[in-house]
Design an enzyme around this catalytic site. Sequence first.
Site, PDB file in Angstrom:
ATOM      1  N   SER A   1       0.909  -1.184  -0.040  1.00  0.00           N
ATOM      2  CA  SER A   1      -0.024  -0.537  -0.011  1.00  0.00           C
ATOM      3  C   SER A   1       0.701   0.944   0.027  1.00  0.00           C
ATOM      4  O   SER A   1       2.163   1.498   0.059  1.00  0.00           O
ATOM      5  CB  SER A   1      -0.990   0.142   0.959  1.00  0.00           C
ATOM      6  N   LYS A   2       0.579   2.477   0.324  1.00  0.00           N
ATOM      7  CA  LYS A   2       0.787   4.242   0.105  1.00  0.00           C
ATOM      8  C   LYS A   2       1.428   3.714   0.582  1.00  0.00           C
ATOM      9  O   LYS A   2       2.541   4.332   1.162  1.00  0.00           O
ATOM     10  CB  LYS A   2       0.120   5.149  -0.477  1.00  0.00           C
ATOM     11  N   ARG A   3       1.138   3.584   2.531  1.00  0.00           N
ATOM     12  CA  ARG A   3       2.705   3.045   3.189  1.00  0.00           C
ATOM     13  C   ARG A   3       4.315   2.915   3.100  1.00  0.00           C
ATOM     14  O   ARG A   3       4.510   3.333   3.729  1.00  0.00           O
ATOM     15  CB  ARG A   3       1.992   2.982   4.772  1.00  0.00           C
TER      16      ARG A   3
END
Length: 485
Positions: free
Chosen positions: A255-257
């Site tokens: 994910s974007k994290r």
Amino acid sequence: MVIKTVRTRYAPSPTGFMHVGNLRTALYEYLIAKSQGGTFVLRIEDTDRERYVEGAVDVIYNTLRTAGIIHDEGPDKGGDFGPYVQSERKDMYLPYAEQLVNEGKAYRCFCSKERLEKLSEGSDFGGYDRHCRDLSQQEIDEKLSAGTPYVIRQKMPLDGKTTFKDAVFGEITVDNSELQDQILIKTDGYPTYNFANVIDDHTMGITHVVRGSEYLSSTPKYNLLYDAFGWEIPTYVHLPLIMGKNEDGSVSKLSKRHGSTGFEDLVKEGYLPEAIINYIALLGWCPKDNQEVFSMKELEQSFFIEGISKSPAVFDYDKLLWFNAEYIKAMSDEQFTEHAMPYYKEVFGDSEVDFSKLTGILKQRTEKFIDIPEKIRFFAEIPEYDTDLFINKKSKTNLENSPALLKEAYERLKALREWTADAIHDCLINMALEKELKNGTVMWGVRIAAAGQKVTPGGAIEILDILGRDEALKRLEAGLAKLNA
């Protein structure tokens, strides 16, 4: 023996950016087709209007083109199995559903939204109770006459098991009691995603369906539809999840994290499309040998379904960076200069610079082109720096011996008749020999005075050559003044 032509399809929904997981699916579908002399189809699934994003179709086209994943059939190219946009096929789904109703394999469900919500709240199963599955014809006719809204549901088997074979995960069996009577046509007359997928894939002659392993559980629903129509079931290829590394060392779904997860974002960060594609190809697929760097043509020739792993793949940004650097190193000097020119211009503007010399020191030291301005900015303007930079234990330089060393180097360089890399090299190497010093002892202070920073692309000789006589000597004079102060 009839050998069926392999046909795969990439069927994205135009909902925004292209995640690397979606891109890998498109790539594998493309490679499965091309490795077997087949056809790769692009189909746009745009019937979910709530999630539709303006301009997202262009993102799909641009991403595939930039990535080198070229479709043989699609909305922009046509073909014998169109239309290739799902909303343009909307009138073809209802007749198929009604065929199943007439054959007793599906039924009209008139349950209201309120009843279904109440049913869901009061049930551990949380599914539909098949209330309308066995309505009498009289009840059905009455509700149709009254204009009662309805969906069309498939009659799932009530007992037994459904088994299917996946090319990656092998044989999978589920109890039919776990399968709900799935909706085929919604109250608005539009098909559900699953139903439209099956109809589209069959009518387009798709032989291999590639998707993420998270959809394994829904595959029996697809197969029961194929069986209901008496159609041949395609080969399923479910791909392992792509995971990201967490700060604590664990992994979770990418994910974007974890960092950029979209193709466009990765390109903006300086990764080459070819490097991204090469790396993504190896996220869950293992070639027969130890080769890591593949051109698209080599991937087309080397790819085989059996090389796809069941295990989740971890997206490693450091490994992607390594691939990027390898692709940059493999460029010709001309190709590198062409890619680097916007970044050269960002630093030097219209100033006259020998860009070939910059390329000479940068090509083997560049991991991403967007890093170039920061690497070479000192050529345009020397930064403020502290004299502590002249101290280096390995080179045996300190604030006591650096002034004399730099002064000697300056005087010798100033006396040069020609300012070339070879002349500068001989001058400084001869000084080291005559003074019985390590080359690094002479070079360190010269490089610091010329660049004003500890880490530079290229050494003292290359930097002096690129700066030119006047600017180089001027900087060495300033370095001497700084040391003597």
